[in-house]
Design an enzyme around this catalytic site. Structure first.
Site, PDB file in Angstrom:
ATOM      1  N   GLY A  86      -1.444  -1.017  14.240  1.00 40.15           N
ATOM      2  CA  GLY A  86      -1.498  -2.413  13.815  1.00 40.15           C
ATOM      3  C   GLY A  86      -0.599  -2.679  12.614  1.00 40.15           C
TER       4      GLY A  86
ATOM      5  N   ASP B  59      -1.549   1.342  -3.772  1.00 36.45           N
ATOM      6  CA  ASP B  59      -2.301   0.245  -4.380  1.00 36.45           C
ATOM      7  C   ASP B  59      -3.726   0.689  -4.734  1.00 36.45           C
ATOM      8  OD1 ASP B  59      -2.999   0.423  -1.692  1.00 36.45           O
ATOM      9  OD2 ASP B  59      -3.420  -1.714  -1.503  1.00 36.45           O
TER      10      ASP B  59
ATOM     11  N   SER C 295       0.799  -1.216   0.000  1.00 31.85           N
ATOM     12  CA  SER C 295       0.000   0.000   0.000  1.00 31.85           C
ATOM     13  C   SER C 295       0.842   1.281   0.000  1.00 31.85           C
ATOM     14  CB  SER C 295      -0.938  -0.062   1.209  1.00 31.85           C
ATOM     15  OG  SER C 295      -1.824   1.013   1.204  1.00 31.85           O
TER      16      SER C 295
HETATM   17  C1  LIG Z   1      -4.341   6.257  11.735  1.00 33.55           C
HETATM   18  C2  LIG Z   1      -4.317   5.510  10.463  1.00 33.55           C
HETATM   19  O1  LIG Z   1      -4.397   6.126   9.398  1.00 33.55           O
HETATM   20  N1  LIG Z   1      -4.201   4.166  10.542  1.00 33.55           N
HETATM   21  C3  LIG Z   1      -4.160   3.311   9.360  1.00 33.55           C
HETATM   22  C4  LIG Z   1      -3.123   2.224   9.540  1.00 33.55           C
HETATM   23  O2  LIG Z   1      -3.489   1.468  10.678  1.00 33.55           O
HETATM   24  P1  LIG Z   1      -2.702   1.474  12.072  1.00 33.55           P
HETATM   25  O3  LIG Z   1      -3.264   0.280  12.804  1.00 33.55           O
HETATM   26  O4  LIG Z   1      -3.037   2.780  12.675  1.00 33.55           O
HETATM   27  O5  LIG Z   1      -1.243   1.371  11.753  1.00 33.55           O
HETATM   28  O6  LIG Z   1      -3.110   1.376   8.403  1.00 33.55           O
HETATM   29  C5  LIG Z   1      -4.360   0.674   8.201  1.00 33.55           C
HETATM   30  C6  LIG Z   1      -4.187  -0.263   7.028  1.00 33.55           C
HETATM   31  O7  LIG Z   1      -3.895   0.402   5.847  1.00 33.55           O
HETATM   32  C7  LIG Z   1      -5.478   1.684   7.975  1.00 33.55           C
HETATM   33  O8  LIG Z   1      -6.687   1.001   7.839  1.00 33.55           O
HETATM   34  C8  LIG Z   1      -5.523   2.670   9.153  1.00 33.55           C
HETATM   35  O9  LIG Z   1      -6.452   3.676   8.914  1.00 33.55           O
HETATM   36 MG   LIG Z   2      -3.787   1.023   0.285  1.00 30.15          MG
END
Ligand SMILES: CC(=O)N[C@H]1[C@@H](OP(=O)(O)O)O[C@H](CO)[C@@H](O)[C@@H]1O
Ligand SMILES: [Mg+2]
Length: 528
Positions: A495, A280, A64
């Site tokens: 995550g 992506d 991504s």
């Molecule tokens: C604050 C933020 O933008 N977090 C993102 C990021 O997740 P995190 O769990 O915060 O790393 O990556 C995810 C997957 O692409 C997306 O769904 C999410 O919105």
């Molecule tokens: Mg993406």
């Protein structure tokens, strides 16, 4: 099992890696340590297909918005949705098998526990984004599939939503080629385009920053070959997808959203609309510069509020009784939530981060609109709605609603589908970017990252808005929040990255910075 044992000799787990984890978006990390994970994920995809009676499962190889040296893999379930959650744990188990022998043992156990009939054939389709490491990693996944004697269909380079779309089509008896994607969405676009009042329709005009990713050739194909004459003027910049070393570098949706600034290659004309995809092409944000030459972001919240406002009106015009709801995460700007509940009088739900959570809740409504603030989202329409609007009515509102159920990708957030949806809606509403933006003013906000020794120590509840561990930290955060006007702040472990995220918003820029810094300090203190 001999075949797995044999093939696994070429895809051993590197000793340097402590633990692989199937996270919010599958496995994602530096491409150099992904080979064995691709292989085991190939095996799991075949098992999943067998488990579901031979349904098609998708494998998407992408990282991504991550930098070019990273890559990743995720599995797609039969209707184009994300892999069912229980299976994420199985993916993690197989990926962490320390040796080929252990891997075979784990596979055997899975087969036994889940009562998988090995005689059922398995069908898997595979695609990748434009990263340099893609072909080699794809081969590793295919090695896993071949070891399982799966039927494999390789699609080469696709956007993530295209792969989701094709998985769904393979399982629903629809056309199974890439061109069916363009045909399907362009047909819906042209139908709605025709229904919008011809005389007053403002011309569609857009510049798209494709993050130097796979979205570039795909959106060009759609516009040039399928929507000729409908898009008045368009241009794709940062379109160097054949130079994967430039992917997401100073451009793309994540760069624009995080830095709240224009991507490279754009010197913006005031009140002209621009859009950015991520690497992506499963998310999109819009923006423009105002008459004072100030950058204005139209993020996922601005998209979902625009769609909400539009669909409420359309539903009103049909006279049908249909529920409309919006799903957000805690990262949604407080002003957007206010606008939805106070101005539009809508039901708004908050879920943990990650589109699978939002998707699930959005299914409760006849029109379930969900977007993460970063631009990742879609609109889901219920069977009930589709049935009611596909009746013979000649009324424009019915027809429009019907074709929107096709224009908007029903399996997953899709930058291309979301882009053309928004373009049609602002054309129908005759909104300039400034007018679209004026629905509400974002509260100043800041998203910060703190690197800590062990981010798993940060545990949350209440859709990630309240920390339960480390003990005592939440109370301290609450005290800081009270010190600023319209303050809000929350802390959660990412995550997808090895970091703790700190979100803050407040009435003024000065107060946001003060709040964000104070909470970051608290996080460091409690982590130590
Ligand atoms: C604050 C933020 O933008 N977090 C993102 C990021 O997740 P995190 O769990 O915060 O790393 O990556 C995810 C997957 O692409 C997306 O769904 C999410 O919105
Ligand atoms: Mg993406």
């Amino acid at each position: 099992m001999d075949k797995i044992l044999q093939a696994a000799q070429n895809h051993k787990k590197p000793e340097s890696v402590k633990k692989y984890q199937y996270g919010t978006a599958g496995f994602r990390m530096n491409a150099n340590i992904l080979d064995s994970v691709m292989f085991t994920t190939g095996i799991l995809a075949a098992l999943r297909s067998k488990y579901l009676g031979g349904k098609f499962i998708g494998i998407m190889i992408t990282a991504s918005h991550n930098p070019p040296q990273d890559n990743g893999v995720k599995l797609v379930d039969p209707m184009g949705e994300m892999l069912e959650q229980h299976w994420e744990a199985y993916a993690t188990t197989l990926a962490n098998a320390a040796s080929p022998e252990v891997l075979v043992k784990e596979v055997r156990e899975l087969i036994q526990n889940l009562k998988i009939d090995l005689k059922v054939p398995s069908n898997v389709i595979v695609a990748r984004d434009s990263r340099e490491s893609g072909p080699v990693l794809q081969q590793a996944a295919v090695d896993g599939l071949v070891a399982m004697e799966a039927n494999v269909k390789q699609f080469g380079v696709l956007t993530t939503p295209q792969l989701h779309f094709l998985v769904r089509n393979h399982n629903t008896g629809k056309p199974k080629v890439e061109t069916s994607y363009y045909e399907y969405f362009s047909t819906a676009f042209k139908e709605i385009y025709q229904l919008i009042d011809g005389d007053s329709k403002p011309p569609i005009d857009i510049v798209i920053d494709a993050a130097n990713g796979i979205g570039a050739p795909k959106v060009e194909k759609l516009f040039d070959e399928y929507l000729k004459g409908k898009i008045h003027s368009y241009k794709v910049i940062n379109d160097k997808y054949t130079h994967p070393e430039t992917l997401n570098s100073h451009c793309g949706a994540d760069f624009v959203k995080t830095n709240q600034q224009l991507p490279q290659g754009i010197s913006a004309i005031p009140d002209k609309l621009y859009a950015s995809f991520d690497g992506d092409a499963d998310r999109v944000v819009f923006y423009f510069v105002n008459s004072a030459n100030k950058f204005q972001l139209l993020d996922g919240d601005k998209i979902s509020t625009l769609l909400a406002r539009y669909f409420i009106k359309l539903v009103e015009q049909t006279g049908l009784k249909l529920s409309v709801g919006v799903v957000q995460t805690a990262y949604a700007n407080g002003s957007s939530t206010n606008y939805l509940t106070q101005n539009l009088k809508l039901a708004v739900e908050c879920t943990p981060t990650g589109v699978k959570h939002l998707h699930h809740v959005a299914q409760k409504f006849d029109i379930g609109i969900y977007f993460e603030a970063n631009g990742h989202g879609t609109v889901l329409f219920s069977e009930n709605l589709i049935e009611q609007v596909s009746s013979s009515s000649d009324e424009h509102a019915f027809k429009k609603l019907y074709y929107f159920t096709q224009l908007i990708n029903q399996s997953v957030g899709d930058a291309i589908s979301d882009l053309i949806t928004v373009l049609l809606i602002i054309s129908d509403l005759q909104l300039t970017p400034t007018e679209w933006n004026s629905a509400y003013a974002d509260l100043p906000n800041k998203l910060a990252k703190v690197i800590v020794k062990d981010r798993t120590e940060f545990k949350t509840t209440n859709a990630e808005r309240t920390l339960i561990e480390p003990k005592g930290l939440q109370q301290k955060i609450d005290q800081e929040v009270k010190k600023v006007q319209l303050g809000r702040s929350f802390v959660r472990a990412s995550g997808t990255e090895d970091a703790v995220r700190v979100y803050a918003e407040a009435k003024t820029q000065e107060e946001v910075i003060k709040l964000s810094e104070a909470v970051c300090e608290l996080v460091k203190e409690f982590a130590a």
